[in-house]
Design a protein around this motif. Structure first.
Motif, PDB file in Angstrom:
ATOM      1  N   PHE A  43     -15.969 -11.350   7.279  1.00  0.00           N
ATOM      2  CA  PHE A  43     -15.076 -10.302   6.760  1.00  0.00           C
ATOM      3  C   PHE A  43     -15.776  -9.467   5.695  1.00  0.00           C
ATOM      4  O   PHE A  43     -15.827  -8.235   5.762  1.00  0.00           O
ATOM      5  CB  PHE A  43     -13.816 -10.979   6.184  1.00  0.00           C
ATOM      6  CG  PHE A  43     -12.833 -10.018   5.590  1.00  0.00           C
ATOM      7  CD1 PHE A  43     -12.048  -9.216   6.408  1.00  0.00           C
ATOM      8  CD2 PHE A  43     -12.704  -9.906   4.217  1.00  0.00           C
ATOM      9  CE1 PHE A  43     -11.148  -8.330   5.858  1.00  0.00           C
ATOM     10  CE2 PHE A  43     -11.806  -9.020   3.672  1.00  0.00           C
ATOM     11  CZ  PHE A  43     -11.020  -8.238   4.490  1.00  0.00           C
ATOM     12  N   TYR A  98     -22.410   6.168  11.340  1.00  0.00           N
ATOM     13  CA  TYR A  98     -21.102   5.508  11.367  1.00  0.00           C
ATOM     14  C   TYR A  98     -20.493   5.538  12.765  1.00  0.00           C
ATOM     15  O   TYR A  98     -19.681   4.698  13.109  1.00  0.00           O
ATOM     16  CB  TYR A  98     -20.159   6.140  10.349  1.00  0.00           C
ATOM     17  CG  TYR A  98     -19.642   7.505  10.739  1.00  0.00           C
ATOM     18  CD1 TYR A  98     -18.447   7.620  11.439  1.00  0.00           C
ATOM     19  CD2 TYR A  98     -20.341   8.654  10.421  1.00  0.00           C
ATOM     20  CE1 TYR A  98     -17.974   8.858  11.802  1.00  0.00           C
ATOM     21  CE2 TYR A  98     -19.881   9.885  10.782  1.00  0.00           C
ATOM     22  CZ  TYR A  98     -18.691   9.985  11.470  1.00  0.00           C
ATOM     23  OH  TYR A  98     -18.223  11.196  11.841  1.00  0.00           O
ATOM     24  N   LEU A 120     -11.785  10.737  -2.701  1.00  0.00           N
ATOM     25  CA  LEU A 120     -12.174  11.533  -1.522  1.00  0.00           C
ATOM     26  C   LEU A 120     -13.594  11.233  -1.056  1.00  0.00           C
ATOM     27  O   LEU A 120     -13.875  11.232   0.143  1.00  0.00           O
ATOM     28  CB  LEU A 120     -12.070  13.027  -1.864  1.00  0.00           C
ATOM     29  CG  LEU A 120     -10.653  13.581  -1.918  1.00  0.00           C
ATOM     30  CD1 LEU A 120     -10.692  15.086  -2.102  1.00  0.00           C
ATOM     31  CD2 LEU A 120      -9.901  13.229  -0.647  1.00  0.00           C
ATOM     32  N   SER A 177     -12.911  -4.775   9.150  1.00  0.00           N
ATOM     33  CA  SER A 177     -12.062  -5.908   8.768  1.00  0.00           C
ATOM     34  C   SER A 177     -11.055  -6.230   9.868  1.00  0.00           C
ATOM     35  O   SER A 177     -10.759  -7.409  10.118  1.00  0.00           O
ATOM     36  CB  SER A 177     -11.358  -5.606   7.449  1.00  0.00           C
ATOM     37  OG  SER A 177     -10.636  -4.408   7.556  1.00  0.00           O
ATOM     38  N   ILE A 217     -12.221  -0.582   7.086  1.00  0.00           N
ATOM     39  CA  ILE A 217     -10.968  -1.076   7.663  1.00  0.00           C
ATOM     40  C   ILE A 217     -11.188  -1.490   9.118  1.00  0.00           C
ATOM     41  O   ILE A 217     -10.733  -2.544   9.573  1.00  0.00           O
ATOM     42  CB  ILE A 217      -9.878   0.002   7.565  1.00  0.00           C
ATOM     43  CG1 ILE A 217      -9.401   0.114   6.124  1.00  0.00           C
ATOM     44  CG2 ILE A 217      -8.710  -0.337   8.480  1.00  0.00           C
ATOM     45  CD1 ILE A 217      -8.523   1.294   5.890  1.00  0.00           C
ATOM     46  N   GLN A 244      -4.768   6.067  -4.380  1.00  0.00           N
ATOM     47  CA  GLN A 244      -5.423   6.807  -3.307  1.00  0.00           C
ATOM     48  C   GLN A 244      -6.911   6.510  -3.316  1.00  0.00           C
ATOM     49  O   GLN A 244      -7.504   6.296  -4.382  1.00  0.00           O
ATOM     50  CB  GLN A 244      -5.195   8.308  -3.487  1.00  0.00           C
ATOM     51  CG  GLN A 244      -3.791   8.725  -3.078  1.00  0.00           C
ATOM     52  CD  GLN A 244      -3.778  10.115  -2.475  1.00  0.00           C
ATOM     53  OE1 GLN A 244      -4.696  10.881  -2.679  1.00  0.00           O
ATOM     54  NE2 GLN A 244      -2.754  10.413  -1.723  1.00  0.00           N
ATOM     55  N   VAL A 245      -7.472   6.496  -2.154  1.00  0.00           N
ATOM     56  CA  VAL A 245      -8.918   6.301  -2.064  1.00  0.00           C
ATOM     57  C   VAL A 245      -9.583   7.580  -2.558  1.00  0.00           C
ATOM     58  O   VAL A 245      -9.164   8.670  -2.171  1.00  0.00           O
ATOM     59  CB  VAL A 245      -9.323   6.030  -0.601  1.00  0.00           C
ATOM     60  CG1 VAL A 245     -10.810   5.728  -0.508  1.00  0.00           C
ATOM     61  CG2 VAL A 245      -8.507   4.894  -0.045  1.00  0.00           C
ATOM     62  N   SER A 274     -14.299   3.815   3.559  1.00  0.00           N
ATOM     63  CA  SER A 274     -13.194   2.847   3.612  1.00  0.00           C
ATOM     64  C   SER A 274     -12.602   2.803   5.021  1.00  0.00           C
ATOM     65  O   SER A 274     -12.144   1.739   5.476  1.00  0.00           O
ATOM     66  CB  SER A 274     -12.138   3.192   2.571  1.00  0.00           C
ATOM     67  OG  SER A 274     -11.706   4.511   2.757  1.00  0.00           O
ATOM     68  N   ALA A 275     -12.612   3.938   5.723  1.00  0.00           N
ATOM     69  CA  ALA A 275     -12.096   3.932   7.092  1.00  0.00           C
ATOM     70  C   ALA A 275     -12.924   2.997   7.967  1.00  0.00           C
ATOM     71  O   ALA A 275     -12.378   2.160   8.715  1.00  0.00           O
ATOM     72  CB  ALA A 275     -12.119   5.346   7.667  1.00  0.00           C
ATOM     73  N   GLY A 303       0.816  -1.214   0.000  1.00  0.00           N
ATOM     74  CA  GLY A 303       0.000   0.000   0.000  1.00  0.00           C
ATOM     75  C   GLY A 303       0.844   1.256   0.000  1.00  0.00           C
ATOM     76  O   GLY A 303       0.488   2.266  -0.603  1.00  0.00           O
ATOM     77  N   VAL A 325     -13.537   8.075   1.306  1.00  0.00           N
ATOM     78  CA  VAL A 325     -12.566   7.978   2.393  1.00  0.00           C
ATOM     79  C   VAL A 325     -13.244   7.570   3.700  1.00  0.00           C
ATOM     80  O   VAL A 325     -12.783   6.692   4.419  1.00  0.00           O
ATOM     81  CB  VAL A 325     -11.835   9.327   2.557  1.00  0.00           C
ATOM     82  CG1 VAL A 325     -11.130   9.391   3.891  1.00  0.00           C
ATOM     83  CG2 VAL A 325     -10.821   9.507   1.456  1.00  0.00           C
ATOM     84  N   LYS A 326     -14.381   8.183   3.954  1.00  0.00           N
ATOM     85  CA  LYS A 326     -15.090   7.904   5.195  1.00  0.00           C
ATOM     86  C   LYS A 326     -15.525   6.436   5.262  1.00  0.00           C
ATOM     87  O   LYS A 326     -15.374   5.756   6.274  1.00  0.00           O
ATOM     88  CB  LYS A 326     -16.329   8.793   5.222  1.00  0.00           C
ATOM     89  CG  LYS A 326     -16.733   9.256   6.585  1.00  0.00           C
ATOM     90  CD  LYS A 326     -17.618  10.470   6.397  1.00  0.00           C
ATOM     91  CE  LYS A 326     -18.742  10.489   7.385  1.00  0.00           C
ATOM     92  NZ  LYS A 326     -19.731  11.514   7.001  1.00  0.00           N
TER      93      LYS A 326
END
Lengths: 122, 250
Positions: free
Chosen positions: A62, A84, A24, A37, A34, A21-22, A30-31, A15, A27-28
């Motif tokens: 997963f 979230y 924009l 996961s 993560i 890059q993710v 994918s955070a 990475g 971004v929220k």
């Protein structure tokens, strides 16, 4: 046991090396994904220690957890509600739980020679 | 089940392989995510969690900028309009200044120069005979006034008597043995300078039966010379209107 950790390091290095890059907008999401996961992996490790690891449960957990966390965040954005935050809290609690169990399993395994999966106090 | 058989031959278990694959994916996504986050923070001085807020602020600023641009355009238009107005005002001012200059010249407040004639008259040097009236050999204010009037009538544009400008309020009068012109007393010889068409002025001056002819008949020394570059000084007195007021047309 060391193979997954090596894989994690390899993924981190990859990475860092690949200039992806993710977007924009995501971004929220994918955070949160993560976080989900990480929780799933810890859950898998714990299950492994307790000898009740099921590959199907792990993989489905997963995938579903990750996607659902991202979807929940997206839903919150649609509603203007910080859903979230709920996912963050739930996954954080679960991560702490799993780490606690893993710690106890490791302690029991390494120091007291007791087989994992057996509940012990503290 | 051949998969599992293959795995067991390599000594690896299926869960290890799957976990490794998942770990690779998670590690990759994690580092990409953290790098993205870092670039966001470096670029926006704000975390990705506040991207929505940043976007909102951006839109607000964008709108503000749009209104400001419109304001700039409006203000530029106003400046142009004001400039145009100032320019037209300048034109008005310039024409007013021009008019004022002309009026000053006409009122006698400026020194003028041009072609014209010089008429000089003085008292007669003829000795008085006994019993004769001395007024017969003296130039009276009425004589000077007649000369001036004759020159005005001939089209003179500016007249000065002994360097005293004749203006609209000038009166020639007799004060003892001298002539009062404006506020100055004068003694002979009287030098009347008139600017105007020299031919017309000369013709009037030499007219038969004119004032100069009459003076010559009484043996007064009279000279008339035409000049091309005569100076008429400016009126140095004041205009005081204490009672007369201009009539303002409604």
């Amino acid at each position: 046991m060391w193979l997954p950790i090596l894989g994690l390091l390899a993924g981190l290095a990859l990475g860092l090396l690949v200039s992806v890059q993710v977007p924009l907008t995501y971004v929220k999401y994918s955070a949160i994904a993560i976080l989900a996961s990480v929780d799933t992996i810890l859950g898998g490790i714990r299950a492994q220690f307790e000898r009740r690891f099921d590959l199907t449960v792990f993989l489905s957990g997963f995938v579903v957890n990750t996607i659902f966390a991202a979807a929940l965040t997206a839903l919150g954005d649609l509603l203007g509600l910080d859903i979230y935050l709920g996912a963050v809290i739930a996954f954080s609690i679960r991560i702490f739980n799993n780490i606690g169990f893993i710690r106890r399993d490791l302690l029991g395994l390494l120091w007291r020679g007791r087989p994992p999966g057996v509940e012990e106090p503290g | 089940m051949s998969f599992r058989a293959a795995f067991s031959r390599t000594g690896l278990r299926a869960w290890q392989v799957v976990l490794t694959a998942v770990a690779v994916v998670v590690g990759f996504v994690f580092s990409v995510q953290s790098r993205t986050e870092q670039s966001i923070e470096a670029g926006l001085q704000s975390s990705s969690g506040r991207l929505g807020e940043v976007a909102y602020r951006y839109r607000a600023e964008d709108e503000r900028q749009a209104t400001m641009r419109q304001e700039i355009i409006d203000l530029r238009g106003q400046i142009a309009a004001e400039e145009q107005r100032a320019a037209s005002e300048q034109r008005v001012t310039a024409s007013l200044t021009h008019e004022l200059d002309e009026l000053r010249a006409e009122a006698g407040l400026t020194e003028l120069r041009g072609p014209g004639v010089v008429v000089t008259v003085t008292d007669s040097r003829r000795p008085l005979r006994p019993g004769e009236d001395p007024n017969l050999v003296l130039i009276h204010y009425s004589d000077v006034r007649a000369v001036v009037n004759m020159l005005w009538a001939a089209g003179a544009e500016a007249i000065a008597v002994n360097d005293e400008r004749i203006v609209s309020t000038t009166g020639l009068s007799c004060v003892g043995t001298t002539i009062l012109c404006n506020t100055r007393r004068m003694a002979p010889p009287y030098r009347v300078v008139a600017i105007g068409n020299p031919d017309a002025l000369l013709a009037a001056a030499q007219a038969r039966g004119g004032i100069l002819a009459q003076l010559r008949a009484f043996e007064f020394p009279v000279t008339v010379t035409a000049g091309t570059d005569l100076d008429v000084p400016a009126y140095s007195g004041g205009f005081v209107y204490r009672y007369a007021k201009p009539v303002v047309e409604p």
